[in-house]
Design a protein around this motif. Structure first.
Motif, PDB file in Angstrom:
ATOM      1  N   SER A  16     -15.326  -7.521  26.217  1.00 58.82           N
ATOM      2  CA  SER A  16     -14.082  -6.758  25.746  1.00 58.82           C
ATOM      3  C   SER A  16     -12.828  -8.329  24.870  1.00 58.82           C
ATOM      4  CB  SER A  16     -12.917  -7.030  26.955  1.00 58.82           C
ATOM      5  OG  SER A  16     -13.360  -5.473  27.387  1.00 58.82           O
ATOM      6  N   LEU A  17     -12.004  -8.184  24.476  1.00 54.17           N
ATOM      7  CA  LEU A  17     -11.068  -9.259  23.977  1.00 54.17           C
ATOM      8  C   LEU A  17     -10.199  -8.394  23.494  1.00 54.17           C
ATOM      9  CD1 LEU A  17     -13.270 -10.280  20.999  1.00 54.17           C
ATOM     10  CD2 LEU A  17     -12.458 -11.577  22.586  1.00 54.17           C
ATOM     11  N   ARG A  18      -9.026  -9.266  23.949  1.00 56.39           N
ATOM     12  CA  ARG A  18      -7.476  -8.713  23.553  1.00 56.39           C
ATOM     13  C   ARG A  18      -6.899  -9.615  21.920  1.00 56.39           C
ATOM     14  NH1 ARG A  18      -1.904 -10.508  26.368  1.00 56.39           N
ATOM     15  NH2 ARG A  18      -0.986  -8.000  25.909  1.00 56.39           N
ATOM     16  N   LEU A  19      -6.609  -9.298  21.314  1.00 56.84           N
ATOM     17  CA  LEU A  19      -6.028  -9.985  19.598  1.00 56.84           C
ATOM     18  C   LEU A  19      -4.575  -9.777  20.329  1.00 56.84           C
ATOM     19  CD1 LEU A  19      -8.505  -8.484  16.338  1.00 56.84           C
ATOM     20  CD2 LEU A  19      -9.094 -10.161  18.651  1.00 56.84           C
ATOM     21  N   GLU A  45     -11.065  -2.101   6.176  1.00 61.82           N
ATOM     22  CA  GLU A  45     -10.347  -1.110   6.783  1.00 61.82           C
ATOM     23  C   GLU A  45      -9.764  -1.255   7.428  1.00 61.82           C
ATOM     24  OE1 GLU A  45     -13.736   1.201   9.059  1.00 61.82           O
ATOM     25  OE2 GLU A  45     -14.629  -0.848  10.090  1.00 61.82           O
ATOM     26  N   PHE A  46      -8.966  -0.048   8.461  1.00 56.74           N
ATOM     27  CA  PHE A  46      -7.912   0.365   8.769  1.00 56.74           C
ATOM     28  C   PHE A  46      -8.455   0.071  10.320  1.00 56.74           C
ATOM     29  CE2 PHE A  46      -4.433   1.793  10.771  1.00 56.74           C
ATOM     30  CZ  PHE A  46      -3.924   3.083  11.483  1.00 56.74           C
ATOM     31  N   VAL A  47      -7.455  -0.173  11.326  1.00 58.33           N
ATOM     32  CA  VAL A  47      -8.205   0.358  12.928  1.00 58.33           C
ATOM     33  C   VAL A  47      -7.137   0.887  13.201  1.00 58.33           C
ATOM     34  CG1 VAL A  47      -8.843  -1.078  14.978  1.00 58.33           C
ATOM     35  CG2 VAL A  47      -9.647  -2.274  12.304  1.00 58.33           C
ATOM     36  N   ALA A  48      -6.171   0.339  13.754  1.00 56.77           N
ATOM     37  CA  ALA A  48      -4.786   1.370  14.502  1.00 56.77           C
ATOM     38  C   ALA A  48      -3.484   0.501  13.894  1.00 56.77           C
ATOM     39  CB  ALA A  48      -5.888   0.508  15.953  1.00 56.77           C
ATOM     40  N   ALA A  49      -2.517   1.401  14.256  1.00 59.61           N
ATOM     41  CA  ALA A  49      -1.797   1.293  14.158  1.00 59.61           C
ATOM     42  C   ALA A  49      -0.438   1.571  15.038  1.00 59.61           C
ATOM     43  CB  ALA A  49      -0.859   1.604  12.512  1.00 59.61           C
ATOM     44  N   ILE A  50       1.226   1.124  15.230  1.00 54.19           N
ATOM     45  CA  ILE A  50       1.884   1.420  16.164  1.00 54.19           C
ATOM     46  C   ILE A  50       3.496   0.654  15.282  1.00 54.19           C
ATOM     47  CG2 ILE A  50       2.307  -1.106  16.992  1.00 54.19           C
ATOM     48  CD1 ILE A  50       2.434   0.384  19.914  1.00 54.19           C
ATOM     49  N   GLY A  65     -10.511   5.732  22.001  1.00 56.47           N
ATOM     50  CA  GLY A  65     -11.145   5.400  23.436  1.00 56.47           C
ATOM     51  C   GLY A  65     -11.671   4.185  23.840  1.00 56.47           C
ATOM     52  N   ARG A  66     -11.695   2.868  22.878  1.00 55.21           N
ATOM     53  CA  ARG A  66     -12.349   2.249  22.903  1.00 55.21           C
ATOM     54  C   ARG A  66     -10.954   0.492  22.965  1.00 55.21           C
ATOM     55  NH1 ARG A  66     -16.523  -0.016  20.439  1.00 55.21           N
ATOM     56  NH2 ARG A  66     -15.383   1.000  18.712  1.00 55.21           N
ATOM     57  N   PHE A  67     -10.347   1.291  21.671  1.00 56.27           N
ATOM     58  CA  PHE A  67      -8.858   0.420  21.857  1.00 56.27           C
ATOM     59  C   PHE A  67      -7.991   0.163  22.191  1.00 56.27           C
ATOM     60  CE2 PHE A  67     -11.598  -1.793  17.995  1.00 56.27           C
ATOM     61  CZ  PHE A  67     -12.815  -2.154  18.409  1.00 56.27           C
ATOM     62  N   THR A  68      -7.091   0.025  22.501  1.00 56.42           N
ATOM     63  CA  THR A  68      -5.815   0.343  22.784  1.00 56.42           C
ATOM     64  C   THR A  68      -4.595  -0.935  21.718  1.00 56.42           C
ATOM     65  OG1 THR A  68      -6.398   0.860  25.170  1.00 56.42           O
ATOM     66  CG2 THR A  68      -3.921   0.598  24.755  1.00 56.42           C
ATOM     67  N   ILE A  69      -3.900  -0.324  21.028  1.00 54.08           N
ATOM     68  CA  ILE A  69      -2.990  -1.388  20.422  1.00 54.08           C
ATOM     69  C   ILE A  69      -1.208  -0.521  21.168  1.00 54.08           C
ATOM     70  CG2 ILE A  69      -2.144   0.610  18.822  1.00 54.08           C
ATOM     71  CD1 ILE A  69      -2.229  -1.874  16.175  1.00 54.08           C
ATOM     72  N   SER A  70      -0.420  -2.640  21.193  1.00 54.15           N
ATOM     73  CA  SER A  70       0.181  -2.321  21.797  1.00 54.15           C
ATOM     74  C   SER A  70       1.822  -2.716  21.665  1.00 54.15           C
ATOM     75  CB  SER A  70       0.129  -2.656  23.164  1.00 54.15           C
ATOM     76  OG  SER A  70      -0.261  -3.761  24.063  1.00 54.15           O
ATOM     77  N   ARG A  71       2.837  -3.259  21.926  1.00 55.49           N
ATOM     78  CA  ARG A  71       3.478  -4.438  21.550  1.00 55.49           C
ATOM     79  C   ARG A  71       4.459  -4.284  22.083  1.00 55.49           C
ATOM     80  NH1 ARG A  71       6.021   0.122  22.619  1.00 55.49           N
ATOM     81  NH2 ARG A  71       8.191   1.122  21.647  1.00 55.49           N
ATOM     82  N   ASP A  72       4.873  -5.347  22.436  1.00 58.13           N
ATOM     83  CA  ASP A  72       6.014  -6.511  22.483  1.00 58.13           C
ATOM     84  C   ASP A  72       7.635  -6.564  22.101  1.00 58.13           C
ATOM     85  OD1 ASP A  72       8.434  -8.134  24.189  1.00 58.13           O
ATOM     86  OD2 ASP A  72       5.803  -8.935  25.573  1.00 58.13           O
ATOM     87  N   ASN A  73       8.343  -6.184  21.775  1.00 59.49           N
ATOM     88  CA  ASN A  73       9.411  -6.181  21.192  1.00 59.49           C
ATOM     89  C   ASN A  73      10.068  -6.885  21.583  1.00 59.49           C
ATOM     90  OD1 ASN A  73       8.827  -3.138  21.337  1.00 59.49           O
ATOM     91  ND2 ASN A  73      10.982  -2.865  20.296  1.00 59.49           N
ATOM     92  N   GLN A  81      -6.028  -4.438  22.191  1.00 59.94           N
ATOM     93  CA  GLN A  81      -7.379  -4.898  23.533  1.00 59.94           C
ATOM     94  C   GLN A  81      -8.792  -4.137  23.154  1.00 59.94           C
ATOM     95  OE1 GLN A  81      -6.713  -5.886  26.524  1.00 59.94           O
ATOM     96  NE2 GLN A  81      -8.983  -5.451  26.839  1.00 59.94           N
ATOM     97  N   MET A  82      -9.512  -4.566  22.924  1.00 58.76           N
ATOM     98  CA  MET A  82     -11.187  -4.448  22.361  1.00 58.76           C
ATOM     99  C   MET A  82     -11.567  -4.449  23.406  1.00 58.76           C
ATOM    100  SD  MET A  82     -11.010  -5.542  18.993  1.00 58.76           S
ATOM    101  CE  MET A  82     -11.251  -7.634  19.359  1.00 58.76           C
TER     102      MET A  82
END
Length: 123
Positions: A16-19, A45-50, A65-73, A81-82
């Motif tokens: 895992s890695l977290r960008l 290529e596109f991966v994810a957006a929020i 199912g493997r990556f999760t995108i999130s944000r901290d306003n 999160q990968m």
């Protein structure tokens, strides 16, 4: 406007890695931000957006199912999160903004790009 991506590295398959992508100079509260990647010899290529306000997300099929995108306003920062990384995830990962969601899985915008962060997944 500056987008600063960080968190890349070398990891074994299954790891895992977290960008992180910190935005400065403006906020994108009326739109969103996204992650893109470019592997050697391939197109970006596109991966994810929020979206910044509602937190609506969009993923490319290969990372669902493997990556999760999130944000901290409060921090004006976006994360990726990968988990269960695969060698085919190896690429330079870029963050971009603004990202607007169109019909279905379409998106547009991306006037600003951060410098990429390298993710290498060994088999």
């Amino acid at each position: 406007v500056q987008l600063q991506a960080s968190g890349g590295g070398l990891v074994q398959a299954g790891g895992s890695l977290r960008l992180s992508c910190a935005a400065s100079g403006r906020t994108f509260s009326s739109s969103g931000m996204g992650w893109f990647r470019q592997a050697p010899g391939k197109e970006r290529e596109f991966v994810a957006a929020i979206t910044w306000s509602s937190g609506r997300t969009l993923y490319t099929d290969s990372v669902k199912g493997r990556f999760t995108i999130s944000r901290d306003n409060a921090k004006n920062t976006m994360y990726l999160q990968m988990n269960s990384l695969k060698p085919e995830d190896t690429a330079v990962y870029y963050c971009a903004a603004p990202v607007y969601f169109g019909m279905g899985s379409s998106y547009y915008g991306m006037n600003y790009w951060g410098k990429g962060t390298q993710v290498t997944v060994s088999s």
